[in-house]
Design a protein around this motif. Sequence first.
Motif, short mmCIF file in Angstrom:
data_model
loop_
_atom_site.label_atom_id
_atom_site.label_comp_id
_atom_site.label_asym_id
_atom_site.label_seq_id
_atom_site.Cartn_x
_atom_site.Cartn_y
_atom_site.Cartn_z
N SER A 21 0.83 -1.21 0.00
CA SER A 21 0.00 0.00 0.00
C SER A 21 0.87 1.26 0.00
O SER A 21 0.51 2.27 -0.62
CB SER A 21 -0.96 0.01 1.19
N LYS A 22 2.03 1.21 0.64
CA LYS A 22 2.94 2.36 0.65
C LYS A 22 3.52 2.59 -0.74
O LYS A 22 3.64 3.73 -1.19
CB LYS A 22 4.06 2.15 1.68
N VAL A 23 3.89 1.50 -1.40
CA VAL A 23 4.42 1.60 -2.77
C VAL A 23 3.33 2.17 -3.68
O VAL A 23 3.59 3.06 -4.49
CB VAL A 23 4.91 0.23 -3.28
N TYR A 24 2.10 1.66 -3.53
CA TYR A 24 0.98 2.14 -4.34
C TYR A 24 0.77 3.64 -4.14
O TYR A 24 0.64 4.40 -5.11
CB TYR A 24 -0.30 1.37 -4.00
N GLN A 25 0.72 4.08 -2.88
CA GLN A 25 0.49 5.50 -2.59
C GLN A 25 1.60 6.37 -3.14
O GLN A 25 1.35 7.45 -3.69
CB GLN A 25 0.34 5.71 -1.08
N TYR A 26 2.83 5.93 -3.00
CA TYR A 26 3.97 6.69 -3.53
C TYR A 26 3.84 6.84 -5.05
O TYR A 26 3.96 7.94 -5.59
CB TYR A 26 5.28 5.98 -3.18
N SER A 34 -3.95 5.58 -11.27
CA SER A 34 -4.13 4.34 -10.51
C SER A 34 -3.58 3.15 -11.30
O SER A 34 -3.03 2.22 -10.72
CB SER A 34 -5.60 4.12 -10.15
N TYR A 35 -3.72 3.21 -12.62
CA TYR A 35 -3.19 2.12 -13.45
C TYR A 35 -1.67 2.03 -13.29
O TYR A 35 -1.13 0.94 -13.06
CB TYR A 35 -3.55 2.34 -14.92
N LEU A 36 -0.97 3.16 -13.40
CA LEU A 36 0.49 3.15 -13.27
C LEU A 36 0.91 2.79 -11.84
O LEU A 36 1.94 2.13 -11.65
CB LEU A 36 1.09 4.49 -13.69
N ALA A 37 0.13 3.18 -10.86
CA ALA A 37 0.44 2.83 -9.47
C ALA A 37 0.32 1.32 -9.27
O ALA A 37 1.18 0.70 -8.63
CB ALA A 37 -0.48 3.59 -8.51
N GLU A 38 -0.74 0.72 -9.81
CA GLU A 38 -0.90 -0.73 -9.71
C GLU A 38 0.22 -1.46 -10.45
O GLU A 38 0.75 -2.45 -9.96
CB GLU A 38 -2.26 -1.16 -10.27
N GLU A 39 0.55 -0.95 -11.61
CA GLU A 39 1.64 -1.53 -12.39
C GLU A 39 2.96 -1.43 -11.62
O GLU A 39 3.76 -2.36 -11.63
CB GLU A 39 1.75 -0.80 -13.74
N THR A 40 3.16 -0.32 -10.93
CA THR A 40 4.37 -0.14 -10.11
C THR A 40 4.44 -1.20 -9.02
O THR A 40 5.48 -1.83 -8.82
CB THR A 40 4.40 1.27 -9.50
N VAL A 41 3.33 -1.40 -8.31
CA VAL A 41 3.31 -2.39 -7.23
C VAL A 41 3.67 -3.77 -7.79
O VAL A 41 4.52 -4.48 -7.23
CB VAL A 41 1.94 -2.44 -6.53
N PHE A 45 7.26 -5.72 -6.73
CA PHE A 45 7.28 -6.99 -6.00
C PHE A 45 7.77 -8.16 -6.86
O PHE A 45 8.29 -9.13 -6.32
CB PHE A 45 5.94 -7.23 -5.31
N ILE A 46 7.66 -8.05 -8.16
CA ILE A 46 8.29 -9.05 -9.02
C ILE A 46 9.81 -8.94 -8.89
O ILE A 46 10.51 -9.95 -8.73
CB ILE A 46 7.85 -8.88 -10.50
N LYS A 47 10.32 -7.71 -8.93
CA LYS A 47 11.77 -7.51 -8.77
C LYS A 47 12.22 -7.94 -7.38
O LYS A 47 13.28 -8.56 -7.23
CB LYS A 47 12.15 -6.05 -9.02
N LEU A 48 11.44 -7.62 -6.38
CA LEU A 48 11.78 -8.02 -5.02
C LEU A 48 11.84 -9.55 -4.91
O LEU A 48 12.76 -10.10 -4.31
CB LEU A 48 10.79 -7.45 -4.01
N TRP A 49 10.86 -10.22 -5.50
CA TRP A 49 10.84 -11.68 -5.48
C TRP A 49 12.10 -12.25 -6.13
O TRP A 49 12.74 -13.15 -5.58
CB TRP A 49 9.60 -12.21 -6.18
N ILE A 68 13.82 0.31 -5.59
CA ILE A 68 13.14 -0.39 -6.69
C ILE A 68 11.92 0.41 -7.13
O ILE A 68 11.69 0.60 -8.33
CB ILE A 68 12.73 -1.82 -6.25
N THR A 69 11.14 0.89 -6.17
CA THR A 69 9.92 1.66 -6.49
C THR A 69 10.26 2.90 -7.30
O THR A 69 9.63 3.18 -8.32
CB THR A 69 9.17 2.05 -5.20
N ARG A 70 11.26 3.65 -6.84
CA ARG A 70 11.65 4.87 -7.54
C ARG A 70 12.07 4.56 -8.98
O ARG A 70 11.65 5.23 -9.92
CB ARG A 70 12.80 5.54 -6.77
N THR A 71 12.85 3.51 -9.16
CA THR A 71 13.30 3.14 -10.49
C THR A 71 12.13 2.71 -11.38
O THR A 71 12.04 3.12 -12.54
CB THR A 71 14.32 1.97 -10.39
N VAL A 72 11.22 1.93 -10.83
CA VAL A 72 10.06 1.47 -11.60
C VAL A 72 9.17 2.65 -11.99
O VAL A 72 8.72 2.75 -13.13
CB VAL A 72 9.26 0.40 -10.81
N VAL A 73 8.93 3.57 -11.05
CA VAL A 73 8.10 4.75 -11.36
C VAL A 73 8.75 5.56 -12.48
O VAL A 73 8.08 5.98 -13.43
CB VAL A 73 7.86 5.61 -10.10
N ILE A 74 10.05 5.78 -12.38
CA ILE A 74 10.75 6.54 -13.42
C ILE A 74 10.62 5.84 -14.77
O ILE A 74 10.31 6.47 -15.78
CB ILE A 74 12.24 6.75 -13.04
#
Length: 176
Positions: A21-26, A34-41, A45-49, A68-74
Motif C-alpha cells: 500500500s505504501k508503494v501504491y500510494q507513492y 491508478s493504473y500506473l500505481a498498480e503496475e508499479t506495485v 514486487f516481481i523484482k523483489l521476489w 526499486i519503487t523509484r526506479t520502476v516509477v521513473i
Amino acid sequence: MEINYAFIVRRFEEYFDLWSSKVYQYALNKTKSSYLAEETVQRVFIKLWKNMCDKNIDAAIASQIFCITRTVVIDLVKSEYNRKKLLNHDQTVVLRHSPQDDFYAKQLTSTLHEIVDKLPEKRKEIFMLSRFSNLSHKEIADKLAISTKTVENQLTLALKTIRKALLFSMLVQIIF
C-alpha cells in the motif's frame, strides 16, 4: 547453499503486506494514475521476489523497496511519455495522406463504429467516453458512479472485442 523457499515465501508475503500500500500510494502520488500505481506495485514486487531468490536481502529492506519503487516509477513515466510522444507523432503522420488513404480511413471508421454499436450498452458507453470523449478512467468512473477498476475491465473487454472483430474484417477484405 540451499534456498529455503518456504521461508522466502513467508518473508515475501510479510513484505508485500507491509509495503504494497505504501508503494501504491507513492506511485499514485508521483504518476497521478491508478493504473500506473498498480503496475508499479506489480513490478516492484516481481523484482523483489527475484532479488529474494537470488540473495539475502533482509538487511535494509525498506531502502531496497524504495529504490526499486523509484526506479520502476521513473521507467513507467518515461514509457508513458514516449507512448504519448509516439502517439502525437503518429497523428502528425496521419495528416499527410492520399485519397486512397481517405477511403480506407472512412471504411475503417465505419467498421469500427459498427463494431462499437454491437458492444453491450454499458461497455459501449465506457468505450465511447474513453476513446471519443477522451475522458480519464477516473472521470468515467465518477460520471457513471462505478469504480475505476470496472472502467479498466470494461475497456479491456471492449478493446479485445474490437481488435478481434477488426482483424476478422480485414481478413475478410483480403480474402474477398
